[in-house]
Motif scaffolding. Sequence first.
Motif, PDB file in Angstrom:
ATOM      1  N   GLY A 142       0.827  -1.198   0.000  1.00 38.68           N
ATOM      2  CA  GLY A 142       0.000   0.000   0.000  1.00 38.68           C
ATOM      3  C   GLY A 142       0.860   1.246   0.000  1.00 38.68           C
ATOM      4  O   GLY A 142       2.043   1.210   0.387  1.00 38.68           O
ATOM      5  N   TYR A 143       0.277   2.370  -0.430  1.00 37.89           N
ATOM      6  CA  TYR A 143       0.999   3.645  -0.494  1.00 37.89           C
ATOM      7  C   TYR A 143       0.612   4.503   0.698  1.00 37.89           C
ATOM      8  O   TYR A 143      -0.566   4.839   0.887  1.00 37.89           O
ATOM      9  CB  TYR A 143       0.688   4.373  -1.796  1.00 37.89           C
ATOM     10  N   ASP A 144       1.597   4.850   1.532  1.00 37.45           N
ATOM     11  CA  ASP A 144       1.417   5.743   2.668  1.00 37.45           C
ATOM     12  C   ASP A 144       1.657   7.167   2.175  1.00 37.45           C
ATOM     13  O   ASP A 144       2.797   7.645   2.137  1.00 37.45           O
ATOM     14  CB  ASP A 144       2.408   5.362   3.775  1.00 37.45           C
ATOM     15  N   ALA A 145       0.567   7.859   1.777  1.00 39.61           N
ATOM     16  CA  ALA A 145       0.696   9.183   1.163  1.00 39.61           C
ATOM     17  C   ALA A 145       1.255  10.215   2.131  1.00 39.61           C
ATOM     18  O   ALA A 145       1.990  11.130   1.725  1.00 39.61           O
ATOM     19  CB  ALA A 145      -0.662   9.634   0.631  1.00 39.61           C
ATOM     20  N   MET A 146       0.944  10.117   3.411  1.00 33.67           N
ATOM     21  CA  MET A 146       1.419  11.088   4.391  1.00 33.67           C
ATOM     22  C   MET A 146       2.942  11.085   4.478  1.00 33.67           C
ATOM     23  O   MET A 146       3.567  12.137   4.681  1.00 33.67           O
ATOM     24  CB  MET A 146       0.813  10.792   5.763  1.00 33.67           C
ATOM     25  N   ARG A 147       3.547   9.900   4.294  1.00 34.25           N
ATOM     26  CA  ARG A 147       4.998   9.772   4.427  1.00 34.25           C
ATOM     27  C   ARG A 147       5.672   9.429   3.100  1.00 34.25           C
ATOM     28  O   ARG A 147       6.875   9.182   3.073  1.00 34.25           O
ATOM     29  CB  ARG A 147       5.313   8.700   5.481  1.00 34.25           C
ATOM     30  N   ASP A 148       4.922   9.402   2.018  1.00 39.28           N
ATOM     31  CA  ASP A 148       5.418   9.130   0.669  1.00 39.28           C
ATOM     32  C   ASP A 148       6.280   7.869   0.638  1.00 39.28           C
ATOM     33  O   ASP A 148       7.468   7.898   0.320  1.00 39.28           O
ATOM     34  CB  ASP A 148       6.208  10.330   0.134  1.00 39.28           C
ATOM     35  N   ARG A 149       5.654   6.732   0.955  1.00 37.52           N
ATOM     36  CA  ARG A 149       6.384   5.474   0.984  1.00 37.52           C
ATOM     37  C   ARG A 149       5.467   4.320   0.609  1.00 37.52           C
ATOM     38  O   ARG A 149       4.246   4.402   0.772  1.00 37.52           O
ATOM     39  CB  ARG A 149       6.999   5.228   2.360  1.00 37.52           C
ATOM     40  N   LEU A 150       6.078   3.256   0.096  1.00 35.20           N
ATOM     41  CA  LEU A 150       5.368   2.018  -0.211  1.00 35.20           C
ATOM     42  C   LEU A 150       5.495   1.083   0.984  1.00 35.20           C
ATOM     43  O   LEU A 150       6.586   0.933   1.539  1.00 35.20           O
ATOM     44  CB  LEU A 150       5.963   1.370  -1.456  1.00 35.20           C
ATOM     45  N   LEU A 151       4.394   0.457   1.393  1.00 29.85           N
ATOM     46  CA  LEU A 151       4.395  -0.464   2.520  1.00 29.85           C
ATOM     47  C   LEU A 151       4.160  -1.892   2.035  1.00 29.85           C
ATOM     48  O   LEU A 151       3.412  -2.117   1.085  1.00 29.85           O
ATOM     49  CB  LEU A 151       3.297  -0.092   3.520  1.00 29.85           C
ATOM     50  N   VAL A 152       4.810  -2.849   2.696  1.00 30.66           N
ATOM     51  CA  VAL A 152       4.630  -4.276   2.420  1.00 30.66           C
ATOM     52  C   VAL A 152       4.328  -4.986   3.729  1.00 30.66           C
ATOM     53  O   VAL A 152       5.014  -4.757   4.737  1.00 30.66           O
ATOM     54  CB  VAL A 152       5.879  -4.898   1.764  1.00 30.66           C
ATOM     55  N   VAL A 153       3.285  -5.834   3.724  1.00 33.37           N
ATOM     56  CA  VAL A 153       2.898  -6.596   4.905  1.00 33.37           C
ATOM     57  C   VAL A 153       2.878  -8.085   4.555  1.00 33.37           C
ATOM     58  O   VAL A 153       2.178  -8.505   3.632  1.00 33.37           O
ATOM     59  CB  VAL A 153       1.522  -6.173   5.445  1.00 33.37           C
TER      60      VAL A 153
END
Length: 306
Positions: A142-153
Amino acid sequence: MSGLAAWHQLPASGTPGAIIAPNLAYDSARRRLISFDGGYFQIHGGRPDVIDAVSAMPLDPPRTWEALPVSGTLPPGRTGFTVTYDSKRDRVLLFGGASYFSPNSLYGQDHDDLWALSLRELTWTRIAAVNSPGARCRQWTGYDAMRDRLLVVAGGTVESHGPPAHLDCWALPLGTDTLRWVPLGADLPPAAIPDPYLLPLTSATIDLLRDRLLFWDGEASVWALQLASPSAWTPLALAGDPPTPRITFSLAYDAEADRMLAYGGWDWTRKGDLLGLAFSRPVGVMLLPPTRCTDTRGAHLEGAIL
């Protein structure tokens, strides 16, 4: 959460075809879902499979799927990959997945590569990143727009059955010259995977209004991880009857309607329904009368919408 959550079904038409393992991204700029497919064999019919079937469906009625003409160097075909909308750059990011050597092979290869599809030009390009979280499939991104990063779970491997082989969480900051993966925080709890004998797809979404990750276990539990302090996953309190239990479904968060969307899956039949879990309305959980899919063109087993 300002009120109890409510499930409801969203009718749609003109499906993108009979896709066994679709992957869906939520294009928030255009308020639509985008579906990705194209096969998952390294050699198939004398040539490699590629991700060449891309379709879009607006979330506002009438909800009708239409094909998108993509170009560029197409990602190799795979299953269990994930796609994420990068709103800052108006593109979809594709990560990981697994491909089988051939239709007659039970063996395959996991991937940790990263690709981008520009939604302005509809062109694919590959993106380089270091310190990989490890090759995997059936993860969530998912894209964390607040911190401009891609997340992987979490995620699994092409050879693993039962619980995911990975429960870790990672982040990829996108605003740097050299992209580097870093650990995110707490691992997904094993209790979030309810049935160890079924092949799960790790599926989560970002609740933008509350700055948290949401994970539905496919049964009665929804888990949350606060992104400001990702120290532990906690279950949410829900009331009423949840939807029919399922696996290999996909999730997205619709910020305008403040609801989590769940699409498709498998409950020993192919599911083609689209469900919403609304957080802002003070009502109990309700599900419209279920319908079985007799036309598999509208049924989907595995996917990710973000």
